[in-house]
Design a protein around this motif. Structure first.
Motif, short mmCIF file in Angstrom:
data_model
loop_
_atom_site.label_atom_id
_atom_site.label_comp_id
_atom_site.label_asym_id
_atom_site.label_seq_id
_atom_site.Cartn_x
_atom_site.Cartn_y
_atom_site.Cartn_z
N ALA A 170 69.51 27.81 55.23
CA ALA A 170 69.20 28.48 53.97
C ALA A 170 67.68 28.64 53.81
N GLY A 171 67.26 29.85 53.42
CA GLY A 171 65.84 30.12 53.28
C GLY A 171 65.18 29.34 52.16
N GLY A 172 65.95 28.95 51.15
CA GLY A 172 65.39 28.21 50.02
C GLY A 172 65.34 26.72 50.24
N ALA A 173 65.84 26.24 51.37
CA ALA A 173 65.85 24.81 51.64
C ALA A 173 64.43 24.30 51.86
N ALA A 174 64.20 23.03 51.49
CA ALA A 174 62.92 22.38 51.77
C ALA A 174 62.83 22.15 53.28
N THR A 175 61.89 22.86 53.93
CA THR A 175 61.85 22.89 55.40
C THR A 175 60.46 22.53 55.89
N SER A 176 60.40 21.69 56.91
CA SER A 176 59.14 21.35 57.55
C SER A 176 59.38 21.17 59.04
N GLY A 177 58.29 21.18 59.81
CA GLY A 177 58.42 21.07 61.25
C GLY A 177 57.41 20.09 61.83
N LYS A 178 57.83 19.40 62.91
CA LYS A 178 56.95 18.52 63.68
C LYS A 178 56.92 19.03 65.11
N LEU A 179 55.80 18.76 65.80
CA LEU A 179 55.58 19.28 67.15
C LEU A 179 55.35 18.13 68.13
N PRO A 180 56.40 17.42 68.54
CA PRO A 180 56.21 16.24 69.40
C PRO A 180 55.72 16.56 70.80
N THR A 181 55.94 17.80 71.27
CA THR A 181 55.53 18.16 72.63
C THR A 181 54.48 19.27 72.64
N GLY A 182 53.90 19.60 71.48
CA GLY A 182 52.87 20.62 71.43
C GLY A 182 53.32 21.87 70.70
N ASP A 183 52.47 22.88 70.72
CA ASP A 183 52.70 24.12 69.98
C ASP A 183 54.00 24.79 70.41
N VAL A 184 54.60 25.54 69.47
CA VAL A 184 55.79 26.33 69.78
C VAL A 184 55.63 27.73 69.22
N ARG A 185 56.41 28.63 69.76
CA ARG A 185 56.50 30.01 69.24
C ARG A 185 57.96 30.25 68.87
N ASN A 186 58.19 30.78 67.67
CA ASN A 186 59.54 30.98 67.15
C ASN A 186 59.82 32.46 66.89
N LEU A 187 61.07 32.85 67.12
CA LEU A 187 61.57 34.15 66.68
C LEU A 187 62.33 33.91 65.38
N ASN A 188 61.91 34.57 64.31
CA ASN A 188 62.50 34.35 62.99
C ASN A 188 63.22 35.60 62.49
N VAL A 189 64.46 35.42 62.05
CA VAL A 189 65.23 36.49 61.42
C VAL A 189 65.59 36.01 60.02
N ILE A 190 65.13 36.73 59.01
CA ILE A 190 65.37 36.34 57.62
C ILE A 190 66.05 37.51 56.91
N THR A 191 67.19 37.24 56.28
CA THR A 191 67.97 38.29 55.62
C THR A 191 68.31 37.87 54.19
N ARG A 192 68.44 38.87 53.32
CA ARG A 192 68.82 38.60 51.94
C ARG A 192 70.30 38.24 51.90
N ALA A 193 70.61 37.04 51.42
CA ALA A 193 71.99 36.56 51.37
C ALA A 193 72.84 37.48 50.50
N GLY A 194 74.03 37.82 51.01
CA GLY A 194 74.95 38.69 50.29
C GLY A 194 74.74 40.16 50.54
N ALA A 195 73.59 40.53 51.14
CA ALA A 195 73.30 41.93 51.43
C ALA A 195 73.30 42.22 52.93
N PHE A 196 72.70 41.30 53.71
CA PHE A 196 72.63 41.47 55.16
C PHE A 196 72.89 40.12 55.83
N LYS A 197 73.36 40.20 57.07
CA LYS A 197 73.58 39.01 57.89
C LYS A 197 72.85 39.21 59.20
N GLY A 198 72.03 38.23 59.58
CA GLY A 198 71.27 38.34 60.81
C GLY A 198 71.87 37.47 61.91
#
Length: 203
Positions: free
Chosen positions: A103-131
């Motif tokens: 869920a996009g509204g969830a309290a979210t944080s990240g840790k990097l135990p092995t170094g930097d990362v690159r992410n592909l992010n898909v964010i959609t409006r709930a109820g209108a689109f599904k990614g």
């Protein structure tokens, strides 16, 4: 045939200094005023001003992620070994090429135990689109089509794309092919392709 070149994407720094985001594509929301969402980014939990967005983010420091209330996220680590993602207090080890939905509204944080990362992010409006994000291993003998409503992002390797009567074009790492049903792009090569699908939710 439309190709979005990674080299042409603008890097937008995060407010907390933990990384940068490069937007590949987005669909503006007609129901949200643009002044509520400067630069199309989440601002203090307010609506970002789009119904869906696909982006690549470089995470260089542990910390909180921006909230997107009313949205759904699919995150895939595409470079680096491991991201420890905490979602509403539950920790999820995110390994390379394994999409994770939350869920996009969830309290979210990240840790990097092995170094930097690159992410592909898909964010959609709930109820209108599904990614959806699928990781495909490419072949030099069998082309992979990219249909309308899809984006194909070359994650690794070498590939060419062709459509209709046009000649093939080379794809660089993280270049994106925009799908089409009329002249469907076909991707051939060696490596891995992320296929992102954005589907409207039927009433």
């Amino acid at each position: 045939m439309e190709i979005i070149r990674f080299a042409d994407l603008k890097a937008e720094p995060w407010r907390n200094g933990g990384g940068v985001t490069r937007q590949i594509a987005a669909q503006p929301s007609p129901s949200v005023a643009s002044e509520d969402a400067p630069n199309g980014r989440a601002n203090g939990g307010r609506d970002p001003g789009w119904d869906w967005r696909v982006s690549i983010a470089d995470v260089t420091k542990a910390g909180d992620f921006s909230p997107f209330p009313g949205m759904e996220r699919v995150l895939t680590v595409i470079e680096g070994e491991l991201l420890l993602l905490s979602v509403d207090g539950a920790e999820h080890p995110m390994e390379k090429y394994r999409p994770f939905r939350f869920a996009g509204g969830a309290a979210t944080s990240g840790k990097l135990p092995t170094g930097d990362v690159r992410n592909l992010n898909v964010i959609t409006r709930a109820g209108a689109f599904k990614g959806f994000t699928s990781i495909i291993e490419l072949s030099r003998k069998r082309a992979h089509p990219v249909f309308d409503g899809q984006l194909g992002v070359l994650l690794q390797g070498q590939a060419k794309v062709s459509a209709g009567e046009g000649g093939p074009a080379d794809l660089g790492r993280y270049d994106t092919v925009v799908g089409s049903d009329s002249e469907t792009p076909d991707v051939l090569g060696r490596g891995f392709l992320a296929v992102v699908s954005i589907d409207p939710v039927e009433d």
